[in-house]
Design a protein around this motif. Structure first.
Motif, PDB file in Angstrom:
ATOM      1  N   GLU A   1      49.713  46.080  12.723  1.00 12.15           N
ATOM      2  CA  GLU A   1      48.947  45.415  11.660  1.00 12.15           C
ATOM      3  C   GLU A   1      49.522  45.739  10.278  1.00 12.15           C
ATOM      4  O   GLU A   1      50.368  46.625  10.124  1.00 12.15           O
ATOM      5  CB  GLU A   1      47.477  45.832  11.729  1.00 12.15           C
ATOM      6  CG  GLU A   1      46.768  45.440  13.009  1.00 12.15           C
ATOM      7  CD  GLU A   1      46.603  43.931  13.180  1.00 12.15           C
ATOM      8  OE1 GLU A   1      46.851  43.186  12.203  1.00 12.15           O
ATOM      9  OE2 GLU A   1      46.223  43.503  14.275  1.00 12.15           O
ATOM     10  N   TYR A   2      49.012  45.016   9.294  1.00  7.04           N
ATOM     11  CA  TYR A   2      49.441  45.157   7.903  1.00  7.04           C
ATOM     12  C   TYR A   2      48.188  45.457   7.077  1.00  7.04           C
ATOM     13  O   TYR A   2      47.293  44.617   6.962  1.00  7.04           O
ATOM     14  CB  TYR A   2      50.096  43.857   7.440  1.00  7.04           C
ATOM     15  CG  TYR A   2      50.619  43.837   6.030  1.00  7.04           C
ATOM     16  CD1 TYR A   2      51.917  44.245   5.744  1.00  7.04           C
ATOM     17  CD2 TYR A   2      49.826  43.364   4.982  1.00  7.04           C
ATOM     18  CE1 TYR A   2      52.418  44.192   4.444  1.00  7.04           C
ATOM     19  CE2 TYR A   2      50.316  43.311   3.684  1.00  7.04           C
ATOM     20  CZ  TYR A   2      51.619  43.724   3.429  1.00  7.04           C
ATOM     21  OH  TYR A   2      52.108  43.669   2.139  1.00  7.04           O
TER      22      TYR A   2
ATOM     23  N   SER B   1      47.480  48.382  16.345  1.00  7.75           N
ATOM     24  CA  SER B   1      48.912  48.569  16.172  1.00  7.75           C
ATOM     25  C   SER B   1      49.554  47.243  15.781  1.00  7.75           C
ATOM     26  O   SER B   1      49.082  46.174  16.170  1.00  7.75           O
ATOM     27  CB  SER B   1      49.538  49.103  17.467  1.00  7.75           C
ATOM     28  OG  SER B   1      50.867  49.553  17.263  1.00  7.75           O
TER      29      SER B   1
ATOM     30  N   ASN C   1      51.696  50.955  12.187  1.00  9.06           N
ATOM     31  CA  ASN C   1      51.153  49.964  11.264  1.00  9.06           C
ATOM     32  C   ASN C   1      51.853  50.048   9.911  1.00  9.06           C
ATOM     33  O   ASN C   1      52.341  51.111   9.514  1.00  9.06           O
ATOM     34  CB  ASN C   1      49.651  50.188  11.062  1.00  9.06           C
ATOM     35  CG  ASN C   1      48.838  49.855  12.302  1.00  9.06           C
ATOM     36  OD1 ASN C   1      48.741  48.691  12.709  1.00  9.06           O
ATOM     37  ND2 ASN C   1      48.262  50.867  12.928  1.00  9.06           N
TER      38      ASN C   1
ATOM     39  N   VAL D   1      44.924  54.688   6.828  1.00  5.83           N
ATOM     40  CA  VAL D   1      45.570  54.349   8.098  1.00  5.83           C
ATOM     41  C   VAL D   1      45.934  55.618   8.872  1.00  5.83           C
ATOM     42  O   VAL D   1      45.972  55.609  10.097  1.00  5.83           O
ATOM     43  CB  VAL D   1      46.802  53.461   7.859  1.00  5.83           C
ATOM     44  CG1 VAL D   1      47.516  53.140   9.157  1.00  5.83           C
ATOM     45  CG2 VAL D   1      46.368  52.164   7.186  1.00  5.83           C
TER      46      VAL D   1
ATOM     47  N   ILE E   1      42.716  45.518   7.057  1.00  3.60           N
ATOM     48  CA  ILE E   1      43.784  44.733   7.663  1.00  3.60           C
ATOM     49  C   ILE E   1      43.949  43.443   6.871  1.00  3.60           C
ATOM     50  O   ILE E   1      42.991  42.717   6.625  1.00  3.60           O
ATOM     51  CB  ILE E   1      43.472  44.417   9.136  1.00  3.60           C
ATOM     52  CG1 ILE E   1      43.463  45.707   9.967  1.00  3.60           C
ATOM     53  CG2 ILE E   1      44.498  43.430   9.699  1.00  3.60           C
ATOM     54  CD1 ILE E   1      43.082  45.510  11.416  1.00  3.60           C
TER      55      ILE E   1
ATOM     56  N   SER F   1      55.573  47.942  17.713  1.00  2.00           N
ATOM     57  CA  SER F   1      54.235  48.022  18.305  1.00  2.00           C
ATOM     58  C   SER F   1      54.222  47.439  19.715  1.00  2.00           C
ATOM     59  O   SER F   1      53.519  47.929  20.603  1.00  2.00           O
ATOM     60  CB  SER F   1      53.208  47.317  17.420  1.00  2.00           C
ATOM     61  OG  SER F   1      53.408  45.916  17.415  1.00  2.00           O
TER      62      SER F   1
END
Length: 327
Positions: A282-283, A280, A226, A270, A289, A215
């Motif tokens: 992220e989990y 961008s 992501n 997503v 998120i 990212s």
């Protein structure tokens, strides 16, 4: 007395299952994908098949990829039958072979004029602890190194496709088991060293670290990346070590946690949600998120893993530079 105990246990299980099911989030996007192209690795079974079918329903050109030709051909027919979308293609891809990954990527770059979403869904459970012909640990290669190489090779097409306000999207399928991983860079590819479940967790931690590092390198490129955690979904991956125990596990997970369709929802969110396309590195978990493990947030480890991964998949410096150029 025994009947009462069994009844109480049954009631507790039912309440627990209902509680867990209630927590499962669903993708609510109604976005159409007419004119868009998506790739779903592992899009021929389990969660991947549900993802590919949903995206085909939305009008996308869907490329499903897996190393089993009969499964791929049958999945393509099933998706077309269910959606009426004839623009569905099966392509052979074996993530356990760097040569296959390169051939697949070269074919995509040659035949496709755009790539809006790369959904890296494919993976294995714990079928064995051995090295591939590339000298890489099998579980690590299929779950991480193959995906690492494939993603980098397809970035030029993703960059060409992405536009301001409408970024191309890369999705990496992690797992809650990344939390049990142990990052020992020099030992990641060893055989007869790790417990196989931890090895699986290691591969998923690598994906989260990869997403973080990538990212940063894609900043300003109109491509976002992501990670998603699908949760405990009852897919065939649990049969990889033992078929009988796997079937029991699948039954429990489907009943108490997530079916493959429910497990597919965060990936779809997503891939489709407008706000998800603006972030961008992220989990995501349950379509929101979330926060990965502390190990997964270490920039130094992510950079070290990147450099080691480039070396192991045999990317030259010239190739790596080319990966970040738009077509």
């Amino acid at each position: 007395m025994y009947a009462v105990i069994i009844a109480l246990i049954t009631i507790i299980i039912i309440i627990f299952a209902l509680y867990q099911k209630k927590k499962n989030a669903l993708c609510i996007s109604r976005r159409r994908l007419d004119g868009k192209t998506v790739i779903v690795t592992g899009g021929t079974a389990g969660m991947g098949l549900h993802i590919a079918t949903d995206l085909a329903h939305r009008g996308a050109r869907v490329i499903v990829a897996c190393p089993f030709e009969d499964e791929g051909t049958n999945a393509r027919k099933q998706i077309v039958k269910e959606t009426g979308n004839e623009n569905v293609v099966y392509k052979y891809l074996d993530l356990g072979s760097l040569q296959s990954v390169r051939q697949f990527a070269a074919d995509i770059l040659k035949t496709e004029d755009r790539l809006d979403v790369l959904l890296n869904n494919a993976g294995v459970g714990i079928p064995g602890d051995f090295l591939t012909s590339d000298g890489l640990n099998f579980i690590m290669q299929v779950n991480y190194y193959g995906t690492f190489l494939l993603t980098l090779l397809l970035i030029p097409l993703l960059k060409k496709t992405g536009k301001p306000g409408e970024a191309s999207r890369i999705i990496l399928t992690a797992s809650m088991l990344h939390r049990i991983a142990k990052m020992e860079m020099e030992n990641l590819n060893k055989t007869n060293y790790w417990n196989k479940i931890r090895m699986y967790g290691n591969s998923k931690l690598c994906l989260v670290l990869f997403g973080k590092e990538l990212s940063k390198r894609l900043k300003g490129s109109n491509v976002v990346v992501n990670n998603i955690d699908p949760g405990l979904a009852g897919t065939r991956i649990y049969k990889s070590a033992n078929t009988v125990l796997g079937n029991i596990t699948i039954l429990i997970l489907n009943s108490c946690f997530k079916t493959p369709w429910e497990g597919a929802q965060t990936s779809l969110h997503v891939a489709l949600d407008e706000e998800a396309g603006k972030v961008s590195g992220e989990y995501f978990i349950n379509c929101e998120i979330g926060t990965p493990s502390k190990q997964a947030c270490c920039d130094k480890t992510a950079k070290m893993l990147w450099e080691e991964s480039v070396r192991l998949v045999k990317l030259t410096e010239n190739e790596l530079q080319h990966c970040f150029k738009s077509l």
